[in-house]
Every structure is written in C-alpha cells, then in structure tokens.
Design a protein around this motif. Structure first.
Motif, PDB file in Angstrom:
ATOM      1  N   ASP A  86     -21.800 -18.218  35.475  1.00 26.24           N
ATOM      2  CA  ASP A  86     -21.437 -17.164  34.519  1.00 26.24           C
ATOM      3  C   ASP A  86     -22.594 -16.148  34.408  1.00 26.24           C
ATOM      4  O   ASP A  86     -22.382 -14.937  34.498  1.00 26.24           O
ATOM      5  CB  ASP A  86     -21.150 -17.842  33.170  1.00 26.24           C
ATOM      6  N   THR A 122     -15.254 -18.597  32.933  1.00 22.57           N
ATOM      7  CA  THR A 122     -16.414 -19.447  33.241  1.00 22.57           C
ATOM      8  C   THR A 122     -16.974 -20.013  31.937  1.00 22.57           C
ATOM      9  O   THR A 122     -17.304 -21.193  31.825  1.00 22.57           O
ATOM     10  CB  THR A 122     -17.514 -18.640  33.964  1.00 22.57           C
ATOM     11  N   SER A 174     -12.886 -22.291  37.766  1.00 26.10           N
ATOM     12  CA  SER A 174     -13.673 -22.838  36.653  1.00 26.10           C
ATOM     13  C   SER A 174     -12.977 -24.070  36.068  1.00 26.10           C
ATOM     14  O   SER A 174     -13.641 -25.046  35.711  1.00 26.10           O
ATOM     15  CB  SER A 174     -13.870 -21.791  35.556  1.00 26.10           C
TER      16      SER A 174
END
Ligand code: SIN
Length: 496
Positions: A86, A122, A174
């Motif tokens: 991220d 994320t 994710s």
C-alpha cells in the motif's frame, strides 16, 4: 518493435514489459510479443510477452510452490506486506497514473482517482488478514465438540479487464493474499503494464517470489490461455471481471473441475430521479458516475429515469454541465474526458446512437465521433429513450447518457428491473418510505440511495442475476471467496 515510451517516469524501474513468473521477469516460451496501443493517439507505444497455453503450467506450479510456504506465514506478516505494498503504491502514484493513462486513455486526474480508490483495498485487506475466524458450535450430543477452521483455498487466478486495472487487481489480489492464497493474474491485453508495475512493487513490499505472478497475453491468445488456467488442477479459485458472455463461458469451463468462481459481470444500471429529489445532488452523482472513464464502468448509469415533473429541467441541467467537458488525450492538462479504450467500443456507441435516433430519440448533446487520431466519441445525451432501443437492452460501456421519462414509482421499478442484469441501481428521493421500498424492490446487488458512488473497501461489491455471483471487498464476504471451511468434530471423554 515499440518506440521509446512517450513519457519519462520519476522511477524508470517501474516500467516493466516482461511477464513476471515465480519472481522472475520472463518472455513467453515462443518469444512472441504483442503491441500496446495508446487509445488517445491510436499509436503503438509499448509491447509485452504474448504468452500462450504453453506458458501456463510453469506459472501455476511456481504459484503452488509459493503457496506451500506462504500459507504458513502468520496473518500479521501478511498484513505487514499488504501495508508495505500500500505504501509503495502511494509513493509511486504519479508514475503509475501515467502508465494507466497511456494504457486506458483516462485523464490523469482520473488515473490518480482510480489509484486512491484501489488503495482502499490494500488498506482494508491488511486489516482483514488478522480477522479470519472459524466458529465453535454447541454439539447436539454430550461428549462432542464441533468447530470450523478457515484455510486458504490455494492458487487463485484473476482474469481482469482493462477499465480499472489497478483497482480490479488490488481488490482481488489483496483479498487473496490476506487469506493466504497466491495468485496468477492474466491482465487484459490493453493494460498489462500497470499490472506488472504492481507485481514489481509487491515484491519490493516483501511478498515472496511466486505469490503474485502476471502472465501477459494478446487478444488472440486470451481465450486459450484463460481456459488452460481455469482447467489447471493446481488452480482452486478463479475470479473474473468482464462481460456476461465470457463469464458464462468461464462458469461452464470451471464447472468441469468444480472450481470455486467469483463472477463480476456486466451491468445495465438504472439511475432514478424522483420529483422530490435534490436535483443538484442527483446531478453531481450522475456526472461523476456517467462520465468517469468515458462511461466505461460496469456500475455506470446506463438508463437514467427522470420523473415527469422535473424531466425537462433536469435534462437541461445535465446538458449544460456536459457541454463544459473537454475531450482530449488523457495526459493533456485540460482534458476532462479521454477516449474510449478500444476501437470496438467506438463502433458500439456509434451504433447505439444511430439505433436510438432511428427509433425517435432526441440527441441533446454530442452524438458524433471526434475528428482526431485515437478513439474519441463526444459525450452524448439522448433524451426520450425507450425500452425498445439497443441502449436500453445492452450495456453501453461508453459516453452515452440515455434519459427516460416516467410517471409513477410502480412504473419505474418495473422498467428498472426489466433487464437480465442486476449489478447496481441508484435512486434519488427525500421520501423515507419510498427509500425502504426501493431498497427492497430494485433487483441489484448494490443500491445507491441519494448517491452515485458506492464502491469502497468496506462495501461488498457484486451483482445478482446475470451480473454474476460472489462478493469482492467488504467484511468477511470477500475473504470468504479465498478460503475453505473445514469442520472439526472431536469426541471428548468428559470423565476424569
Ligand atoms: C467496474 O466498473 O468494473 C468497477 C467499478 C468500481 O469498482 O466501482
């Protein structure tokens, strides 16, 4: 041979144009490559390996080898890697946005918007990684204990579209990585490079080799390579975003191996405005939703129903604001709408406008191709649309805003539901009773109430009817797509 890139990146390392398999940058076994075209100029600006069926086994085996150890990583470690990923994507937003603009055509500000939106995934799934719970049950017999545990399902495959390549990957990958799965991604032939950049950053973030592989391929090889991935015995999960036609094919292929499938398919979404709505709120929501990426979103407003008391007034409000849109190359500073991404989309919108006009619709704005290189179509407003027109029956996926007049709530609910699709529906009203009725009566997986924007990390995303099944993002439901539930039953001797 592709020319040098038409832009300079702050970090040239982010430009990756080889496939990424098992932690290595590789060419296709055949050595073949395919061209990537900038929709804003119609020119080839890069190329990528044209993998075929022959390249599938190696990628899946590498993902499976990685899975054997990744599944044992602690959930906190997975969360840390997701947060590192991220942070790296955030740091490199400008470069990723530039690549995205040249692949999809979307204006640079929208490319930034997509990345911000994508990072909601994320961040969200880093939290989900540590919150995957089993259950403990009250047994019906003495001396028994019954419980469930959740375990990662195994190697997952993501087949992704070109309209939001960053957001779609981060939403799928994710969730998979949080659950402890590894993933092989087949990006769309239009947008492989932004996805390769994400894979590069995933490795920098700490994910071990093979956790995330990317097999690029051309349009010609897409069906056979995808089928091979879906049939591979070591693949246990397929997630697809794309058309209903292809989604049905994938479901059929996956049925042979009883693979777990998530299908996020087409929409034909109604956007309903009642006489009592706050028209400014309805207008802002509509402009954002409809003109985002030149209408190329499955959740876009395809049919805009306006109650008769405000129909002409609202049509004029939409026309006035739409006339200010600046169409141009996504990298040009003033551009507020880019091209459509493929020449096929251009053909489709032109045909829909022609069909609507031949059936009595009024063109309030636009209606033509833009005379410049690339795939440009004017933002187009069609008034007095009817259910007989092509644009009512099929997803437009382009810059056409079609308006329909209605009189009553019962009539508009019938019209809104008169489609095989059921992805999203939107309505604007200040009547609280009607709000509840519509939430219950509209046939869609997602209902926007006084909003045109409902996508976010915490919100389950997915449709019903022919818009598919399974959920992405949101609490529990998205990770559930990547885990199996194992039931344990224990006999306990209660005497000591
Ligand atoms: C899509 O149109 O495919 C996705 C749009 C979204 O995630 O909001």
């Amino acid at each position: 041979m592709a020319p040098p890139t038409p832009f300079t990146l702050k970090d040239p390392e982010l430009f990756k144009d080889q496939s990424y398999v098992g932690g290595k940058w590789v060419e296709a076994a055949s050595g073949a490559r395919f061209d990537i075209v900038d929709p804003g100029s119609g020119k080839v600006w890069a190329s990528a390996p044209d993998n075929s069926e022959a390249d599938v086994d190696m990628a899946v085996r590498a993902a499976n080898t990685a899975f054997e150890s990744y599944r044992k990583e602690s959930s906190r470690q997975r969360a840390r890697w997701l947060l590192n990923w991220d942070a790296l994507i955030r740091e490199n937003k400008d470069d990723i946005a530039t690549i995205l603009t040249y692949e999809t055509g979307k204006p640079i500000a929208e490319a930034h918007g997509e990345i911000d939106y994508a990072l909601s995934f994320t961040w969200w799934f880093a939290g989900e990684a540590e919150r995957i719970f089993g259950t403990v049950h009250q047994a019906s017999q003495n001396g028994r204990r019954v419980f469930t545990i959740k375990q990662p399902i195994g190697v997952a495959v993501a087949l992704v579209p070109w309209n939001f390549p960053i957001a779609m990957i981060l939403r799928k990958a994710s969730a998979a990585l949080a659950a402890g799965c590894t993933m092989v991604i087949k990006p769309s032939p239009e947008t492989p490079l932004s996805v390769l950049t994400l894979a590069h950053l995933a490795t920098k973030a700490g994910f071990p080799p093979g956790c995330l592989s990317v097999l690029t391929t051309s349009l010609a090889n897409t069906p056979s390579l995808s089928e091979k991935l879906c049939r591979h015995p070591l693949v246990h999960k397929i997630t697809f975003t794309g058309s209903t036609r292809v989604g049905k094919l994938i479901a059929r292929i996956c049925a042979d191996g009883l693979k777990k499938v998530t299908l996020e398919l087409g929409g034909n979404c109604p956007y309903i405005i009642f006489d009592d709505a706050n028209l400014d709120q309805a207008l802002e929501g509509l402009l954002l939703l409809k003109w985002r990426h030149a209408g190329q979103a499955c959740v876009s407003a395809n049919r805009v129903y306006v109650q008769s008391g405000v129909y002409e007034k609202f049509a004029e409000m939409v026309r006035e604001r739409t006339s200010k849109i600046v169409v141009g190359h996504g990298a040009e500073k003033d551009t507020t709408m880019g091209p459509v991404t493929t020449p096929q989309s251009l053909e489709k919108v032109a045909a829909q406008v022609e069909d609507a006009v031949s059936r009595g619709a009024r063109v309030l704005h636009g209606g033509q191709r833009v005379d410049r290189p690339g795939y440009f179509f004017q933002p187009t407003i069609i008034a007095d649309a009817t259910d007989k027109m092509r644009l009512s029956q099929e997803e437009t996926f382009g810059p056409i805003l079609a308006m329909y007049k209605f009189e009553t709530e019962a009539e508009v609910v019938r019209m809104a539901n008169d489609t095989s699709m059921g992805l999203a529906s939107y309505f604007f009203t200040k009547n609280v009773d009607r709000t509840w009725r519509l939430l219950e009566n509209l046939e869609a997986g997602m209902i926007g109430m006084n909003t045109g924007n409902q996508s976010a990390g915490e919100s389950p995303f997915g449709g019903i009817k022919e818009s598919g099944y399974g959920k992405e993002s949101g609490k529990d439901v998205a990770v559930a797509e990547y885990v199996i539930t194992k039931t344990g039953t224990l006999t306990v001797d209660e005497h000591f």
